[in-house]
Design a protein around this motif. Sequence first.
Motif, PDB file in Angstrom:
ATOM      1  N   MET A   1       0.669  -1.573   0.034  1.00 17.21           N
ATOM      2  CA  MET A   1       0.050  -0.060   0.094  1.00 17.21           C
ATOM      3  C   MET A   1       0.812   1.235   0.008  1.00 17.21           C
ATOM      4  O   MET A   1       1.966   1.209   0.814  1.00 17.21           O
ATOM      5  N   ASP A   2       0.672   2.281  -0.785  1.00 16.42           N
ATOM      6  CA  ASP A   2       1.579   3.306  -1.001  1.00 16.42           C
ATOM      7  C   ASP A   2       0.930   4.331  -0.054  1.00 16.42           C
ATOM      8  O   ASP A   2      -0.356   4.792  -0.312  1.00 16.42           O
ATOM      9  N   ALA A   3       1.403   5.145   0.687  1.00 19.46           N
ATOM     10  CA  ALA A   3       1.375   5.997   1.567  1.00 19.46           C
ATOM     11  C   ALA A   3       0.501   7.343   0.707  1.00 19.46           C
ATOM     12  O   ALA A   3      -0.451   7.946   1.379  1.00 19.46           O
ATOM     13  N   ARG A   4       1.216   7.483  -0.352  1.00 17.31           N
ATOM     14  CA  ARG A   4       0.519   8.601  -1.195  1.00 17.31           C
ATOM     15  C   ARG A   4      -1.018   8.349  -1.630  1.00 17.31           C
ATOM     16  O   ARG A   4      -1.662   9.169  -1.801  1.00 17.31           O
ATOM     17  N   HIS A   5      -1.348   7.061  -1.692  1.00 17.03           N
ATOM     18  CA  HIS A   5      -2.684   6.755  -2.070  1.00 17.03           C
ATOM     19  C   HIS A   5      -3.827   7.171  -0.734  1.00 17.03           C
ATOM     20  O   HIS A   5      -4.713   7.806  -1.027  1.00 17.03           O
ATOM     21  N   LEU A   6      -3.107   7.036   0.305  1.00 13.25           N
ATOM     22  CA  LEU A   6      -3.856   7.545   1.675  1.00 13.25           C
ATOM     23  C   LEU A   6      -4.077   9.214   1.638  1.00 13.25           C
ATOM     24  O   LEU A   6      -4.865   9.491   1.839  1.00 13.25           O
ATOM     25  N   GLN A   7      -2.992   9.678   1.226  1.00 18.34           N
ATOM     26  CA  GLN A   7      -2.979  11.160   1.336  1.00 18.34           C
ATOM     27  C   GLN A   7      -4.128  11.578   0.061  1.00 18.34           C
ATOM     28  O   GLN A   7      -4.703  12.471   0.277  1.00 18.34           O
ATOM     29  N   TYR A   8      -4.046  10.885  -1.073  1.00 16.41           N
ATOM     30  CA  TYR A   8      -4.885  11.212  -2.034  1.00 16.41           C
ATOM     31  C   TYR A   8      -6.357  10.986  -1.524  1.00 16.41           C
ATOM     32  O   TYR A   8      -7.091  11.812  -1.933  1.00 16.41           O
ATOM     33  N   PHE A   9      -6.515   9.839  -0.954  1.00 12.55           N
ATOM     34  CA  PHE A   9      -7.861   9.753  -0.438  1.00 12.55           C
ATOM     35  C   PHE A   9      -8.561  10.822   0.500  1.00 12.55           C
ATOM     36  O   PHE A   9      -9.569  11.264   0.428  1.00 12.55           O
ATOM     37  N   LEU A  10      -7.601  11.074   1.408  1.00 11.48           N
ATOM     38  CA  LEU A  10      -8.004  12.337   2.306  1.00 11.48           C
ATOM     39  C   LEU A  10      -8.042  13.500   1.624  1.00 11.48           C
ATOM     40  O   LEU A  10      -9.078  14.344   1.999  1.00 11.48           O
ATOM     41  N   GLY A  11      -7.302  13.744   0.677  1.00 12.95           N
ATOM     42  CA  GLY A  11      -7.599  14.976  -0.145  1.00 12.95           C
ATOM     43  C   GLY A  11      -8.654  15.078  -0.803  1.00 12.95           C
ATOM     44  O   GLY A  11      -9.465  16.044  -0.928  1.00 12.95           O
TER      45      GLY A  11
END
Length: 301
Positions: A1-11
């Motif tokens: 799981m890419d941490a950037r994907h979590l940041q994108y989700f929250l964004g």
Amino acid sequence: MDARHLQYFLGIVEHGGFSKAAAALHVAQPSLSQAMANLEADLGVSLFHRVGRGVVLSQAGAELLEPCRRVLRDLDAVREKAAALAGLGGGSVEVAAMPSPGIEPLTSLIHRFTELHPSVTVTTRAAFTPEETVDLVRSGSCELGLLGSAKPVTAPGINVLPVEEQPFVVVAAADGAFTDGAVLRPEELAGQKLIASRPGSLMRSIVDDITARSGDTEIVAVVDHRTSIIPLVLTGVGIAVLPAAWTRLARRCGLVVAALEPTAHLHVAMISLPAHLTPGAHAFLELTRTLARRRAGTGSR
């Protein structure tokens, strides 16, 4: 799981959709959509429901918001710890604050914190009720919350650090009927024009009690923003009843401040989750604990 994907989700959640999030995150919208598809595949759940050209957060997405925020904060904590070990410092602290505690003790806390940790950024977020402050901390939107309430606050699953109790004071123009440092009873405010907040706050309940007990006293202005009150007093619209947090600012503006007796007290507390805090938030909380002990020891209210 890419941490950037979590940041994108929250964004996407915080900006209300894919297109606004893509612009804010400086990423192409097709790349953002692909990242969300990959994240949903990794998690095995749908995070959004597609409705027309927009999206609505799914139940699974709503329940994953707080864990995602916690994961990203833990990653930040690793980076900050590594930076501290390397002798660099840095990072940030997010504090939700209500208006009056946001004047004081928040001013003193930020002043001292930035002296001790000049490389750490303190970010505050406005909250207008104790419940809103608790929600911001519980959801993970902010690590810390500074609130004021009519009674000591309690909230399941939330750590509460009492900081101080602030009495209410009368703030008036210097050319008015009161002298600075006077002690006034509610009935001595008869005939005054009052500036008040909307019904529901402790400050408004005190004003309503004054108008009930003092002849010819009337509310002439009702404001949502506490920051409007001192300018209105300065222009002669009326007097105001405020927590003692506003005393220093009011006097610096040339207003007089009088004690009100008897009066209720605003119970100020710092709240946090029992879970791990980032190094910056932990340091800010410990500074608050030190301030609370000092003010309790001096009998400051």
